[in-house]
Scaffold this active site. Structure first.
Site, PDB file in Angstrom:
ATOM      1  CB  CYS A 174     147.178  64.710  23.104  1.00 24.19           C
ATOM      2  SG  CYS A 174     148.486  65.144  21.935  1.00 24.19           S
ATOM      3  CG  HIS A 201     150.026  62.157  26.241  1.00 24.48           C
ATOM      4  ND1 HIS A 201     149.122  61.348  25.579  1.00 24.48           N
ATOM      5  CD2 HIS A 201     150.521  63.008  25.296  1.00 24.48           C
ATOM      6  CE1 HIS A 201     149.088  61.675  24.297  1.00 24.48           C
ATOM      7  NE2 HIS A 201     149.927  62.675  24.099  1.00 24.48           N
ATOM      8  CD  GLU A 257     148.036  59.348  28.595  1.00 25.12           C
ATOM      9  OE1 GLU A 257     148.257  59.256  27.377  1.00 25.12           O
ATOM     10  OE2 GLU A 257     147.530  60.355  29.120  1.00 25.12           O
TER      11      GLU A 257
END
Length: 633
Positions: A395, A522, A524
């Site tokens: 990001c 993102h 994750e």
């Protein structure tokens, strides 16, 4: 004679003011200074403002970290309605009242609020979270502490709910802390007794009491809790502190939780498949204990004083490190300390942070907002690019890399983001149409979106398995300015992933670099303990110099890559493998000697469970060669 030390509670702000007004008096009587007090005031006033991570679901809901833990452990996909808050319930009831659904009745907590909670739970419990089949069990976490006024409507709702769904469909597990004072070394059960007494006073009687403790509690303590809390000794489960969180499900299984729930809720689970289903998890837990070699990753962020700010990033790094049999060593670096201003004001901190960055095996620049620490992130990106250090940006990390590249390669010294400098003449990063200035809530690009890969070779695409597109979760207000993309690509920065309209840049790669990748999304959020996120896996592999071998094998980890041996031991393994292959080509019998087996074994090869049967394969899969198929993944 030395003065006695005392603890004084005072208004620090007024204290600082008094020092400024009467410095001579204070300096005579107190051994302190204004700078120390200002630092203490900042810590005290900012303690309740420490940023915690916002977890994003597929549908764009911004929720608490707990839902991220549930998704990771259960490998399910949750939705915004899985997050029940007081505000949502009250808003629902008020909207019903405004539309006349209560026919003019006085709206009260009981029964209208409690009924709304029960109806919400019943509705959401039918929503699929894995595939299209309806869930068999719905887990509801009633957070907070029993007795808090905020949670009482929910406690009352579930008191009524247990009679609404009948006993065989309702099981209550109460989690309680069993402290162990160091002075006596004896576990204290009074807090558990008190909390259970208060819970039963609210009309809820626990079926299971899960005791959190520093050390295992003995049978005598379990029997005491059983006697005073109206449960059987087998219904008292002790979860003590463990070396790894991945051991917790296995400890609960050893305590008979599965058998109890199977009987209590009449689930009719086939216990013969339990061992095979948990084998993959056992291997993961075992790997956390046996891994020896480390990989050091530096996280350059701005919220490093509170590690929960990057909880999902840390988990994703752990998943990837365990997949390649490495122990993760995290180094958090405050990006502000990497800037030139720190060199002038605090040179020791400046050099200390840069030393930690240089000594790391890989660098990760996570997301964030605001101008503070941005220049430090840009300098970290520049150092990783120029020194060929494996690097991953997420990001804001992608935006920092683009700005740095434009400044260094395109000569745009004033390149910046409009978030920091709205009047910059070279706006490399601009705000999106979804972003409404002055209205920050829910105005970002949120949730799962499609990223389309560009034609041509790409490391990140290979890590994903060479698909045409992937779907990942987003959370950002700013994006790369498309008009600068051609100039950036001419200098070697490749935009290998875009949105479906090819107007928004999603993934960048740097040509000729061991691993320089950044994503606007993102990754994750979709990382799982047994299925690590490809961008994170690539960072770890590059940091241990295993990325090229991994890609050459078709993105599969070989037994040698999974081994925890040293480089000399690896050479021996290679020599042995080559000798074995030559002997097999000669069709000579091989007799194992000195404890070395040349036959096939599951420790050297991947294990697969397909329809409940076991087969082996040559180390396939990114998680230690282990994969579960047909309902077990």
């Amino acid at each position: 004679m030395a003065p006695k030390k005392s603890t004084i509670v005072l208004n620090v702000e007024q204290f600082i003011h008094d020092i400024e007004e009467r410095p001579a008096i204070w300096n005579r009587n107190f051994h302190c200074n204004k700078a120390f007090l200002e630092q203490m005031w900042d810590e005290l006033s900012g303690a309740h403002k420490l940023p915690s991570e916002v977890y994003v679901l597929d549908d764009g809901a911004e929720v608490d970290l707990d839902l991220g833990n549930y998704e990771r452990f259960l490998d399910v996909t949750l939705h915004r309605d899985n997050n029940i808050t007081t505000g949502k319930i009250y808003k629902l009831v008020i909207e019903k009242e405004r539309t006349g659904e209560y026919l003019g009745k006085t709206v009260q907590v009981v029964p209208h609020i409690t009924d709304a909670i029960q109806e919400w739970v019943e509705r959401v419990a039918q929503t699929p979270v894995q595939g299209s089949s309806k869930p068999q069990v719905c887990i509801v976490e009633l957070g907070g502490t029993i007795g808090d006024i905020e949670g009482m409507p929910f406690v009352e709702a579930f008191r009524q709910f247990q009679f609404r769904v009948k006993r065989e469909n309702f099981c209550l597990a109460h989690v309680s802390l069993v402290p162990l004072p160091k002075a006596t070394g004896e576990p204290k059960t009074k807090p558990t007794q008190s909390s259970v007494r208060e819970l039963r006073g609210c009309g809820l009687s626990p079926d299971l009491i899960v005791c959190r403790s520093e050390k295992p509690i003995g049978l005598e303590v379990k029997e005491k809790i059983s006697n005073f809390c109206h449960v059987g000794p087998d219904q008292v489960i002790c979860i003590h502190d463990l070396n790894s969180i991945y051991h917790v499900p296995l400890l609960m299984e050893q305590n008979g939780v599965i058998e109890y729930l199977n009987e209590r809720l009449q689930l009719n689970i086939d216990m013969s498949k339990r061992t095979k289903c948990l084998q993959q998890w056992r291997d993961l837990a075992r790997r956390t204990e046996t891994v020896r070699r480390e990989v050091c990753i530096a996280v350059v962020g701005k919220y490093t004083k509170f590690t929960d700010s990057y909880a999902s990033v840390v988990k994703a790094l752990q998943h990837a490190a365990l997949a390649v049999n490495r122990k993760l060593e995290l180094v958090f670096i405050e990006s502000c300390l990497l800037e030139e201003e720190t060199l002038q004001s605090e040179p020791s901190k400046y050099h200390k942070e840069w030393q930690k960055l240089c000594e790391s095996d890989g660098i990760l620049v996570p997301g964030g907002f605001g101008s503070r620490g941005m220049e430090g992130k840009i300098r970290a990106c520049q150092w990783a690019r120029e020194n060929r250090k494996p690097w991953l940006g997420i990001c804001l990390g992608l935006q920092a890399a683009v700005i740095e590249f434009a400044r260094s390669k395109l000569g745009l010294k004033d390149a910046n983001t409009t978030e920091i400098d709205p009047n910059t003449t070279n706006a490399l990063v601009i705000d999106m149409p979804e972003h409404h200035t002055g209205q920050l809530g829910g105005t970002m690009r949120l949730g799962k979106r499609t990223t389309v890969f560009a034609d041509g070779p790409s490391v990140i695409r290979q890590l994903y398995g060479n698909p045409k597109s992937v779907q990942e979760r987003h959370r950002h207000r700013y994006e790369v300015n498309p008009k600068y993309v051609p100039r950036l690509e001419e200098q070697g920065m490749r935009f290998v992933g875009t949105d479906e309209d090819k107007t928004r840049m999603e993934i960048i790669e740097l040509s000729g670099h061991p691993y320089f990748v950044a994503t606007q999304y993102h990754p994750e959020y979709l990382s799982r303990p047994l299925k690590p996120s490809p961008p994170f896996l690539g960072l770890i592999l590059a940091s241990v110099d295993r990325l090229n071998q991994y890609i050459q094998r078709g993105c599969r980890l070989s037994p040698r890559q999974l081994s925890d041996a040293s480089s000399d031991e690896e050479d021996s393994v290679v020599g042995l493998a080559g000798a074995t292959k030559s002997l097999r080509s000669l069709k000579l019998p091989i007799t194992p000697t000195n404890g070395i087996s040349t036959g096939s074994s599951t420790s050297d090869e991947g294990v697969y469970l397909t329809n409940g049967t076991i087969s082996t394969s040559d180390g396939e899969g990114a998680c230690g060669g282990i994969e579960l198929i047909n309902g077990y993944n």
